[in-house]
Design a protein around this motif. Structure first.
Motif, short mmCIF file in Angstrom:
data_model
loop_
_atom_site.label_atom_id
_atom_site.label_comp_id
_atom_site.label_asym_id
_atom_site.label_seq_id
_atom_site.Cartn_x
_atom_site.Cartn_y
_atom_site.Cartn_z
N ALA A 118 0.85 -1.18 0.00
CA ALA A 118 0.00 0.00 0.00
C ALA A 118 0.89 1.23 0.00
CB ALA A 118 -0.92 -0.01 1.22
N LYS A 119 0.28 2.41 -0.10
CA LYS A 119 1.06 3.64 -0.05
C LYS A 119 1.76 3.78 1.29
CE LYS A 119 -1.62 6.31 -3.41
NZ LYS A 119 -2.39 7.57 -3.64
N ALA A 120 2.95 4.36 1.26
CA ALA A 120 3.75 4.48 2.48
C ALA A 120 3.33 5.73 3.27
CB ALA A 120 5.23 4.57 2.12
N ASP A 121 3.07 5.53 4.54
CA ASP A 121 2.78 6.65 5.45
C ASP A 121 4.12 7.12 6.01
OD1 ASP A 121 2.04 8.41 7.46
OD2 ASP A 121 0.38 7.15 8.18
N GLY A 122 4.71 8.12 5.39
CA GLY A 122 6.05 8.56 5.76
C GLY A 122 6.17 9.02 7.20
N GLU A 123 5.21 9.78 7.67
CA GLU A 123 5.29 10.29 9.04
C GLU A 123 5.24 9.16 10.06
OE1 GLU A 123 2.37 13.24 9.77
OE2 GLU A 123 3.14 14.66 8.27
N THR A 124 4.39 8.19 9.82
CA THR A 124 4.29 7.05 10.75
C THR A 124 5.58 6.24 10.76
OG1 THR A 124 1.89 6.90 10.41
CG2 THR A 124 3.00 4.95 11.28
N ILE A 125 6.17 6.02 9.57
CA ILE A 125 7.42 5.25 9.49
C ILE A 125 8.55 5.99 10.19
CG2 ILE A 125 9.17 4.38 7.89
CD1 ILE A 125 6.91 3.82 5.90
N LEU A 126 8.69 7.29 9.94
CA LEU A 126 9.76 8.07 10.58
C LEU A 126 9.62 8.05 12.09
CD1 LEU A 126 9.95 11.17 8.20
CD2 LEU A 126 11.67 9.37 8.47
N GLN B 2 6.33 17.36 -1.26
CA GLN B 2 4.88 17.20 -1.23
C GLN B 2 4.43 15.95 -1.98
OE1 GLN B 2 2.71 20.64 -2.56
NE2 GLN B 2 0.70 19.70 -2.24
N ASP B 3 5.02 15.71 -3.13
CA ASP B 3 4.58 14.57 -3.95
C ASP B 3 5.63 13.48 -4.10
OD1 ASP B 3 2.09 15.83 -4.49
OD2 ASP B 3 3.05 17.04 -6.05
N HIS B 4 6.75 13.62 -3.39
CA HIS B 4 7.85 12.69 -3.60
C HIS B 4 8.36 12.04 -2.32
CE1 HIS B 4 7.99 13.99 -7.77
NE2 HIS B 4 8.01 15.24 -7.35
N GLY B 5 7.65 12.16 -1.24
CA GLY B 5 7.99 11.43 -0.03
C GLY B 5 9.00 12.10 0.87
N TYR B 6 9.80 11.27 1.57
CA TYR B 6 10.70 11.74 2.61
C TYR B 6 12.11 11.20 2.40
CZ TYR B 6 6.39 12.81 5.20
OH TYR B 6 5.17 13.31 5.59
N LEU B 7 13.07 11.98 2.89
CA LEU B 7 14.46 11.53 2.99
C LEU B 7 14.97 11.91 4.37
CD1 LEU B 7 17.18 10.45 1.96
CD2 LEU B 7 17.65 12.75 1.06
N ALA B 8 15.30 10.90 5.15
CA ALA B 8 15.84 11.13 6.50
C ALA B 8 17.29 10.69 6.53
CB ALA B 8 15.03 10.36 7.54
N THR B 9 18.14 11.54 7.10
CA THR B 9 19.56 11.22 7.24
C THR B 9 19.90 11.12 8.71
OG1 THR B 9 20.10 12.39 5.19
CG2 THR B 9 21.91 11.98 6.70
N TYR B 10 20.60 10.06 9.09
CA TYR B 10 20.99 9.83 10.48
C TYR B 10 22.52 9.74 10.53
CZ TYR B 10 16.09 8.47 10.63
OH TYR B 10 14.71 8.46 10.50
N ILE B 11 23.13 10.56 11.38
CA ILE B 11 24.59 10.65 11.45
C ILE B 11 25.07 10.28 12.84
CG2 ILE B 11 26.60 12.13 11.15
CD1 ILE B 11 24.96 13.81 9.23
N ASN B 12 26.08 9.41 12.89
CA ASN B 12 26.65 8.98 14.16
C ASN B 12 27.96 9.71 14.43
OD1 ASN B 12 27.56 7.46 16.43
ND2 ASN B 12 26.42 5.68 15.69
#
Length: 231
Positions: A15-23, A43-53
Motif C-alpha cells: 500500500a502507499k507508504a505513510d512517511g510520518e508514521t514510518i519516521l 509534497q509529492d515525492h515522499g521523505y528523505l531522512a539522514t541519520y549521522i553517528n
C-alpha cells in the motif's frame, strides 16, 4: 587498510507508504545508536531522512509515496561496527514489519558491499552486472607493454586471470580446453566445450597476450591453468 561497508535494506509495501508514521516508528532505533536526525520532505515525492553517528557512520532512509522504503547505511568495515550495523538492520526490519501490519510484499537485504578494501572482490561483467568473487589475495599484478595483468586467488576458482580489468573465463580449476592461436597476426583465445567425443570450439575474442601468460611454464602462478596447445 581502512574500508567502508555499505549495507542496504529494502521494503516494498503493498500500500502507499505513510512517511510520518514510518519516521516516528523508526526514530527511537536510530536514537539508541546516538545518531542525529535530519528530515527532508517533498509534497509529492515522499521523505528523505539522514541519520549521522559521532563515529562517522551514517544512514539514509528514503520513503517513496507509492510504497518503496529504502535504507542505506555506511560504516567503517570493522568487526565491532559490523555487529552494530547488523543489529540496527535487524531492529529496523522487525519494526517495519510491525508498522506495515503485514502489508509488506517484499523485504530485500543484500550482503554488504566493502568499498576501498585492500583486495578488490567486485568486477563488472560485459552486460553491466556486478559479480563478487571470494578473492583472498593478489597473486600477481604487473603492467605489460600491452595491458595490465592481474592474477587473483579465489577459494572457489583458484587463480583467476584478469586483463586490464576484464575478467576472463580462465581459472585454475577450469576443465574446458583452451587454445591460443593467431589470426591475421593477432592472438585469439578459443575455448572448447566437449559434447560427447566432439570438441565444439568458440572464440572469446582477440586478446593481447605477452610472455607472462602464453608461457605458463615460466610463471608458477599460471602453469596449472588449462592452456595446453598453441597453433
Amino acid at each position: 587498510m581502512a574500508a567502508a561497508r555499505h549495507s542496504t535494506l529494502d521494503f516494498k509495501l503493498g500500500a502507499k507508504a505513510d512517511g510520518e508514521t514510518i519516521l516516528k516508528g523508526l526514530q527511537s532505533i536510530f536514537q539508541e545508536q546516538g545518531m542525529t536526525e535530519s528530515v527532508h520532505t517533498w509534497q509529492d515525492h515522499g521523505y528523505l531522512a539522514t541519520y549521522i553517528n559521532k563515529n562517522g557512520s551514517f544512514a539514509n532512509l528514503r520513503i517513496y509515496p507509492h510504497g518503496l522504503v529504502l535504507l542505506d547505511l555506511q560504516s567503517y568495515d570493522g568487526d565491532a561496527q559490523g555487529k552494530e550495523v547488523d543489529s540496527l538492520l535487524n531492529k529496523v526490519e522487525e519494526r517495519m514489519k510491525e508498522l506495515s501490519q503485514d502489508s509488506t510484499e517484499r523485504v530485500k537485504r543484500l550482503p554488504p558491499i566493502v568499498r576501498g578494501g585492500a583486495i578488490d572482490r567486485y568486477w563488472p561483467t560485459a552486460d553491466g552486472r556486478l559479480v563478487e568473487y571470494d578473492i583472498d589475495k593478489v597473486v600477481y599484478d604487473e603492467d605489460s607493454p600491452y595491458q595490465n595483468i592481474k592474477i587473483l586467488h579465489s577459494k572457489q576458482f583458484g587463480n583467476i586471470l584478469i586483463l586490464s580489468g576484464d575478467v576472463r573465463e580462465l581459472c585454475q580449476f577450469d576443465r574446458s580446453p583452451v587454445t591460443l592461436r593467431r589470426t591475421a597476426g593477432a592472438p585469439v583465445l578459443s575455448c572448447g566445450i566437449l559434447k560427447g567425443d566432439r570438441l565444439c570450439p568458440f572464440v572469446l575474442g582477440i586478446i593481447s597476450f605477452d610472455h607472462v601468460i602464453v608461457l605458463p611454464s615460466q610463471n608458477p602462478h599460471v602453469k596449472s591453468m588449462p592452456i595446453y596447445r598453441f597453433q
